[in-house]
Design a protein around this motif. Structure first.
Motif, short mmCIF file in Angstrom:
data_model
loop_
_atom_site.label_atom_id
_atom_site.label_comp_id
_atom_site.label_asym_id
_atom_site.label_seq_id
_atom_site.Cartn_x
_atom_site.Cartn_y
_atom_site.Cartn_z
N PHE A 14 0.82 -1.21 0.00
CA PHE A 14 0.00 0.00 0.00
C PHE A 14 0.86 1.27 0.00
CE2 PHE A 14 -2.91 2.80 2.76
CZ PHE A 14 -3.55 3.33 1.66
N ILE A 15 1.78 1.39 0.97
CA ILE A 15 2.67 2.55 1.00
C ILE A 15 4.12 2.07 1.09
CG2 ILE A 15 3.13 4.81 2.04
CD1 ILE A 15 0.47 4.49 3.60
N PRO A 16 4.89 2.28 0.03
CA PRO A 16 6.28 1.82 0.07
C PRO A 16 7.15 2.65 1.03
CG PRO A 16 5.78 2.85 -2.06
CD PRO A 16 4.52 2.89 -1.25
N GLU A 17 8.19 2.01 1.51
CA GLU A 17 9.08 2.62 2.50
C GLU A 17 9.57 4.02 2.08
OE1 GLU A 17 12.89 0.66 2.92
OE2 GLU A 17 13.06 1.33 4.99
N GLU A 18 9.93 4.17 0.80
CA GLU A 18 10.48 5.46 0.36
C GLU A 18 9.48 6.58 0.59
OE1 GLU A 18 10.26 3.00 -2.89
OE2 GLU A 18 10.99 2.10 -1.05
N ILE A 151 -5.14 8.19 5.12
CA ILE A 151 -5.46 6.97 4.36
C ILE A 151 -6.96 6.67 4.44
CG2 ILE A 151 -3.16 5.96 4.67
CD1 ILE A 151 -4.45 4.13 6.85
N PRO A 152 -7.46 5.83 3.52
CA PRO A 152 -8.87 5.41 3.60
C PRO A 152 -9.12 4.51 4.82
CG PRO A 152 -7.87 4.82 1.48
CD PRO A 152 -6.77 5.25 2.37
N ASN A 153 -10.32 4.03 4.97
CA ASN A 153 -10.69 3.27 6.17
C ASN A 153 -10.17 1.84 6.23
OD1 ASN A 153 -12.03 5.53 6.92
ND2 ASN A 153 -14.09 4.75 6.47
N ASP A 154 -9.35 1.42 5.28
CA ASP A 154 -8.87 0.03 5.24
C ASP A 154 -7.99 -0.33 6.44
OD1 ASP A 154 -9.99 0.20 2.67
OD2 ASP A 154 -8.09 0.97 1.90
N PHE A 155 -7.92 -1.60 6.74
CA PHE A 155 -7.06 -2.08 7.82
C PHE A 155 -5.66 -2.32 7.25
CE2 PHE A 155 -5.08 -5.07 10.69
CZ PHE A 155 -5.35 -4.46 11.91
N ILE A 156 -4.66 -1.80 7.94
CA ILE A 156 -3.30 -1.91 7.42
C ILE A 156 -2.34 -2.53 8.44
CG2 ILE A 156 -3.50 0.03 5.79
CD1 ILE A 156 -1.89 1.57 8.04
N VAL A 157 -1.22 -3.05 7.92
CA VAL A 157 -0.15 -3.57 8.79
C VAL A 157 1.21 -3.12 8.25
CG1 VAL A 157 -1.33 -5.68 9.58
CG2 VAL A 157 0.09 -5.77 7.51
N GLY A 158 2.20 -3.30 9.10
CA GLY A 158 3.59 -3.04 8.71
C GLY A 158 4.12 -1.74 9.27
N TYR A 159 5.45 -1.58 9.23
CA TYR A 159 6.11 -0.39 9.73
C TYR A 159 5.66 -0.09 11.17
CZ TYR A 159 8.35 4.22 9.42
OH TYR A 159 9.15 5.32 9.62
N GLY A 160 5.52 -1.14 11.95
CA GLY A 160 5.14 -0.99 13.36
C GLY A 160 3.71 -1.40 13.67
N LEU A 161 2.84 -1.33 12.66
CA LEU A 161 1.43 -1.66 12.90
C LEU A 161 1.19 -3.16 12.76
CD1 LEU A 161 1.25 1.35 11.15
CD2 LEU A 161 -0.95 1.06 12.27
N ASP A 162 0.29 -3.67 13.57
CA ASP A 162 0.11 -5.13 13.61
C ASP A 162 -1.29 -5.58 13.25
OD1 ASP A 162 -1.03 -4.04 16.09
OD2 ASP A 162 -1.32 -6.14 16.63
N TYR A 163 -1.35 -6.86 12.88
CA TYR A 163 -2.63 -7.57 12.88
C TYR A 163 -2.47 -8.69 13.89
CZ TYR A 163 -5.89 -11.24 11.57
OH TYR A 163 -6.82 -12.24 11.62
N ASP A 164 -3.23 -8.61 14.98
CA ASP A 164 -3.19 -9.62 16.03
C ASP A 164 -1.76 -9.91 16.50
OD1 ASP A 164 -4.47 -11.28 17.77
OD2 ASP A 164 -4.75 -12.93 16.37
N GLY A 165 -0.98 -8.85 16.65
CA GLY A 165 0.37 -8.98 17.19
C GLY A 165 1.45 -9.25 16.15
N TYR A 166 1.06 -9.58 14.94
CA TYR A 166 2.04 -9.91 13.89
C TYR A 166 2.06 -8.84 12.80
CZ TYR A 166 2.53 -14.55 15.95
OH TYR A 166 2.79 -15.57 16.81
#
Ligand code: IMP
Ligand code: MG
Length: 179
Positions: A14-18, A151-166
């Protein structure tokens, strides 16, 4: 990598590191300008903000104290049931300018509660610095002075954010693919 699997769910890039780092740097520059000569206390909210805080604060060059806090929930014996308390705060905030560093503001209830708790310590000011904001989900009036990306209302993960701890330990941000 265009898609990743986190537990039972699939997420797409969704959003690249750069792009993230570009926006983080912009916000750091704003903070450097606004807090020149002010020595703020930066409170990074665990767990989600650990990567954001590390990248942001390496671009911040005003003298500041950095502390990591957490909102701990536990079932209390009051009428509303849940009690949420700020833990880990080891800096006296009295008369100090405070910057809260948060991963994402969704309904805004977490930040509203955090503000309420921190105000009890009579800081000079409190500003919110969020990596991400979902404007479509906001339920309370909240002044978010610094925000890297909306961002829109979607659920996101990565760069610190988790889904159920992962899923916290990725460089890019991924968005849930709805099946
Ligand atoms: P709020 O109280 O509804 O604003 O929720 C804020 C907290 O929920 C954030 O600090 C995150 O920990 C979590 N959160 C909200 N949206 C997401 C998401 O899309 N992915 C991962 N965590 C999220
Ligand atoms: Mg959080």
């Amino acid at each position: 990598m265009q898609t990743i699997q986190v537990k039972d769910k699939t997420f797409s890039l969704f959003i690249p590191e750069e792009k993230i780092l570009r926006e983080v740097k912009q916000v750091a520059m704003q903070i450097n300008k606004d807090f020149e000569g002010k020595e703020p206390v930066v409170l990074a909210v665990l767990n989600g903000s650990f990567i954001f805080a590390a990248d942001l604060l390496r671009e911040v060059n005003v003298p500041c104290e950095i502390s990591f806090v957490k909102l701990a929930s536990y079932q209390g014996v009051n009428t509303t049931g849940e009690i949420r308390e700020v833990i880990g705060l080891n800096v006296d905030l009295t008369g100090r300018p405070v910057i809260i560093v948060e991963d994402i503001v969704d309904t805004g209830l977490t930040m509203a509660h955090m503000l309420e708790e921190l105000k009890k310590q009579n800081p000079a000011s409190i500003d919110i610095c969020a990596l991400l904001l979902k404007p479509g989900k906001l339920q309370v009036e909240l002044d978010i002075k610094y925000c890297c990306l909306q961002i829109p209302n979607d659920f996101i993960v990565g760069y610190g954010l988790d889904y159920d701890g992962y899923g916290r330990n990725t460089r890019d941000i991924y968005s849930l693919i709805q099946n």
